[in-house]
Design an enzyme around this catalytic site. Structure first.
Site, PDB file in Angstrom:
ATOM      1  N   ASP A  50      32.730  78.436  -0.523  1.00  0.00           N
ATOM      2  CA  ASP A  50      33.179  77.114  -0.062  1.00  0.00           C
ATOM      3  C   ASP A  50      32.460  76.570   1.179  1.00  0.00           C
ATOM      4  O   ASP A  50      32.224  77.320   2.132  1.00  0.00           O
ATOM      5  CB  ASP A  50      34.663  77.153   0.335  1.00  0.00           C
ATOM      6  CG  ASP A  50      35.526  77.923  -0.614  1.00  0.00           C
ATOM      7  OD1 ASP A  50      35.054  78.361  -1.666  1.00  0.00           O
ATOM      8  OD2 ASP A  50      36.712  78.097  -0.283  1.00  0.00           O
ATOM      9  N   ARG A  89      46.959  78.429   1.963  1.00  0.00           N
ATOM     10  CA  ARG A  89      45.596  78.489   2.506  1.00  0.00           C
ATOM     11  C   ARG A  89      44.867  77.137   2.547  1.00  0.00           C
ATOM     12  O   ARG A  89      45.243  76.192   1.891  1.00  0.00           O
ATOM     13  CB  ARG A  89      44.749  79.502   1.741  1.00  0.00           C
ATOM     14  CG  ARG A  89      44.626  79.306   0.245  1.00  0.00           C
ATOM     15  CD  ARG A  89      43.837  80.488  -0.345  1.00  0.00           C
ATOM     16  NE  ARG A  89      43.677  80.386  -1.773  1.00  0.00           N
ATOM     17  CZ  ARG A  89      44.544  80.896  -2.655  1.00  0.00           C
ATOM     18  NH1 ARG A  89      45.629  81.540  -2.251  1.00  0.00           N
ATOM     19  NH2 ARG A  89      44.310  80.761  -3.953  1.00  0.00           N
ATOM     20  N   ASP A  90      43.813  77.156   3.353  1.00  0.00           N
ATOM     21  CA  ASP A  90      42.800  76.099   3.426  1.00  0.00           C
ATOM     22  C   ASP A  90      43.308  74.813   4.096  1.00  0.00           C
ATOM     23  O   ASP A  90      43.442  73.761   3.441  1.00  0.00           O
ATOM     24  CB  ASP A  90      42.249  75.784   2.023  1.00  0.00           C
ATOM     25  CG  ASP A  90      41.830  77.045   1.271  1.00  0.00           C
ATOM     26  OD1 ASP A  90      41.492  78.026   1.938  1.00  0.00           O
ATOM     27  OD2 ASP A  90      41.873  77.042   0.026  1.00  0.00           O
TER      28      ASP A  90
HETATM   29  N1  DQQ Z   1      37.794  80.379  -1.118  1.00  0.00           N
HETATM   30  C1  DQQ Z   1      38.860  79.818  -1.892  1.00  0.00           C
HETATM   31  C2  DQQ Z   1      39.812  79.389  -0.838  1.00  0.00           C
HETATM   32  C3  DQQ Z   1      39.754  80.511   0.127  1.00  0.00           C
HETATM   33  C4  DQQ Z   1      38.316  80.894   0.106  1.00  0.00           C
HETATM   34  C5  DQQ Z   1      38.390  78.721  -2.774  1.00  0.00           C
HETATM   35  C6  DQQ Z   1      38.059  82.371   0.128  1.00  0.00           C
HETATM   36  O1  DQQ Z   1      41.112  79.173  -1.302  1.00  0.00           O
HETATM   37  O2  DQQ Z   1      40.176  80.127   1.424  1.00  0.00           O
HETATM   38  O3  DQQ Z   1      37.182  79.064  -3.398  1.00  0.00           O
HETATM   39  O4  DQQ Z   1      36.688  82.654   0.053  1.00  0.00           O
END
Ligand code: DQQ
Length: 675
Positions: A127, A250-251
């Site tokens: 990402d 997350r994120d």
């Molecule tokens: N990549 C995911 C996300 C996470 C990250 C999406 C982990 O949800 O935070 O590809 O590498």
């Protein structure tokens, strides 16, 4: 010793201080950088010399290799080990490939590396994280495995550029050195505070694989390269709230300012099968209040990763700052669906008082309607570029070959070429994505083809003088009007992915371009339009990319991608294609529908990669005009090493650059020695 307080924010006691592992307690709040003063300089130089020696030795050894050894007749009987899922994140390996390994040679694998797409020198990337513009530099952070070409050991890679094209790779910005992110420094976003300082929120995967949110900030806001980052001593700042699974949190997005002066942002999650965007307010990035609504949620869409939320103007194509709101503004909500690994967006209205967003059309809500890209494009993130007043979209473009091949070539994944993203003011129902204008600075020689006519069933080679692996192609097509009007072949239903690709013949399509095609067409990748005429006479346009005959290799995905593309009365069919070795990005009708393909030919490489026009319609002839530019290379060639480690000259160059740029920090501050 670094100051443990957060210099970007008012001093406050952390609301929540979880108990860390014993052995990491003393690390709380320390700077990642080990470099401080002159003794550090000496030790850095000493270590550097050893490293240089080691690399020299490795380099000499490697130089005797002319090709990558290939294991004899290896059959994959088991799918590769699952990547990501066990740690509570989306699948990161290409699980669909269980076929026989192809015998890739060094020439084929090195051709796959790109010339003008962002990629680290080696190893795995996923990402985009916290993209931003700061003091004259575009910064790009990304999920990176410094130890290999498969997902795992995730930290933040970092690079800077003046033009979003030519990148300087910098040292890792954040490593997994705390109990709360020891299983991964996962995805996050940047927010510019009112005073211009930066707050970076990211997800940490803890020592127990719980997903928590963490705060980091630049150690030195005077440093335009933002080389050092400090993790806040009170991390994690947020833990999964009641009702949310420990691996479903997350994120964090970029925060936007509400009219009450609070910052607001979202975090992806799910409840059972409903994907949701949780929403929080904060004033200081230390204390948070969860709103008792979600920004939005859609039943049946599963976990939402990498939520993005931003305003677009309904009247012009300039980008808007993330906090902009008011009349003539719509909001885009994007979620990356863990279930199918595609990025879906929808346009809608954001109600600031309640904190909820409502889609314009619930039938094409997030996760069930429009995608940014109908090929390989995931975990995307936008940022506002205040200099060019545009919103720029980054997206991770994974590999569609086998893990074994990635390990052989020593790297995996690309970033899509950065795109401006704006509302399509002509249709009012979709976004427009377009490569950032800087791409044109890479254009070299141009060839133009005017009014080329192709009867039904024809393929015509284009005599390209400069090879066809690095191209920018702009093409327009017209169908024979009278045939379109008079045709009585009706074709109510069509789907690119369920068709036979470019071999699926209809009255009015397919027609388009064969990229990365071998002379005899044994390998070819058609990018094309397919027009469907319904019984009532209405026409619908589909834009597809057909990988099914793109490679003789047995261990690559050969899917057919594509979707509907809005086409207005009087518009010609238009496409733009960026070909950059193993990545092909195709934009239809000015960027209303986009397809990113990964292509792994075995023969159509180097001087054997050719370009053709084709018209496989059964009734209508076409007339085409196109411009084809040869594209320059922006990227430094890859290291030959498959194990990682940048090239020696680059190590030396960046070590020196690093020392020069940070010289003041190596000097004894008591002497007051500063530039
Ligand atoms: N990549 C995911 C996300 C996470 C990250 C999406 C982990 O949800 O935070 O590809 O590498």
């Amino acid at each position: 010793m670094a100051d443990l307080r957060n210099p970007i924010l008012p001093v406050a006691d952390p609301a929540y201080i979880p108990i860390p592992d014993d052995d990491t307690t003393t690390n709380l709040g320390r700077r990642f950088s080990t470099r401080n003063y002159s003794n550090k300089l000496l030790s850095s130089l000493f270590t550097g010399l050893i490293l240089v020696g080691l690399l020299l030795a490795m380099g000499n050894k490697k130089s005797t290799h002319t090709s990558i050894p290939v294991e004899e007749d290896k059959i994959l009987t088991q799918p590769p080990m699952s990547r990501g899922k066990p740690l509570g994140v989306s699948e990161k390996s290409n699980q669909q490939l269980t076929m026989r390994d192809y015998e890739w040679n060094d020439m084929m694998l090195s051709w796959q590396r790109t010339a003008f797409h962002f990629q680290p020198k080696n190893n795995w990337m996923n990402d985009p994280n916290g993209p931003l513009f700061y003091k004259g530099w575009y910064h790009f952070f990304y999920q990176y495995n410094p130890n290999g070409a498969v997902w795992g050991d995730i930290v933040w890679g970092h690079a800077v550029s003046k033009d979003l094209i030519r990148w300087t790779h910098l040292p890792l910005s954040m490593i997994a050195d705390q109990w709360y992110d020891v299983n991964g420094v996962w995805t996050g976003s940047a927010t510019f505070l009112v005073d211009g300082k930066i707050a970076m929120l990211y997800t940490g995967s803890t020592n127990e694989s719980v997903q928590v949110q963490c705060l980091a900030y630049p150690a030195n806001h005077d440093d335009p390269l933002l080389l050092d980052w400090v993790k806040y001593s009170g991390n994690p700042v947020l833990v999964p709230p009641p009702g949310i699974g420990p691996k479903d949190f997350r994120d964090p997005t970029t925060a936007w300012m509400t009219s009450t002066g609070k910052w607001r942002f979202s975090i992806g999650s799910k409840i059972h099968r409903k994907g949701i965007a949780l929403i929080y307010d904060t004033q200081d990035f230390i204390h948070y209040e969860q709103l008792n609504v979600t920004l939005h949620g859609v039943q049946g869409t599963g976990m939402w990763e990498c939520v993005d939320f931003y305003p677009v103007s309904t009247t012009h194509s300039d980008g808007l700052d993330t906090s902009a709101n008011g009349p003539d503004v719509k909001h885009v909500l994007k979620a990356s669906l863990d279930d199918d690994r595609h990025d879906y967006y929808a346009l809608g209205n954001y109600q600031e008082e309640t904190g909820e967003w409502v889609p314009d059309n619930p039938e094409i809500d997030v996760g069930i309607g429009i995608r940014y890209d109908y090929g390989v494009f995931y975990a995307s993130k936008t940022f506002y570029d205040p200099i060019k007043k545009r919103r720029v979209l980054w997206g991770w473009v994974g590999e569609m070959d086998s893990e074994a091949a990635d390990v052989k070539k020593g790297w995996a994944s690309l970033q899509g070429f950065p795109r401006t993203v704006a509302m399509d003011t002509k249709t009012g129902i979709n976004l427009i994505q377009w490569p950032v204008e800087e791409v044109e600075s890479l254009r070299l020689r141009k060839q133009e083809f005017k009014d080329v006519e192709l009867k039904p069933g024809m393929v015509a080679p284009l005599d390209i003088q400069f090879g066809a692996s690095q191209l920018d192609i702009v093409a327009e097509f017209e169908l024979q009007k009278e045939v379109v009007l008079n045709s009585t072949t009706f074709d109510e239903e069509f789907s690119c992915s369920e068709s036979k690709g470019a071999a699926h013949r209809g009255a009015l399509g397919p027609f388009g371009i064969l990229v990365l095609s071998e002379e005899s067409l044994i390998e070819k990748t058609p990018v094309y339009f397919y027009i469907v005429k319904a019984k009532n006479g209405t026409l619908s346009t589909f834009f597809c990319a057909d990988q099914s005959r793109s490679s003789l290799a047995t261990d690559v995905n050969k899917l057919i991608y594509g979707s509907y593309v809005p086409t207005l009365e009087g518009e010609k069919y238009s496409m733009r294609i960026l070909v950059d070795h193993s990545i092909v990005e195709s934009f239809a009708q000015g960027g209303r529908t986009v397809i990113t393909s990964r292509i792994y030919p075995t023969k159509a490489i180097n001087e054997n990669a050719k370009l053709f026009l084709f018209n496989n319609a059964t009734e209508a002839g076409i007339k085409t005009s196109l411009q084809v530019w040869q594209m320059n290379s922006a990227n430094v060639p890859a290291s030959k090493s498959t194990k990682g480690g940048p090239k020696l000259d680059i190590v030396i160059f960046f070590s020196l650059l690093y020392l020069v740029l940070n010289f003041d920090q190596f000097c004894d501050k008591s002497l007051g020695f500063h530039f």
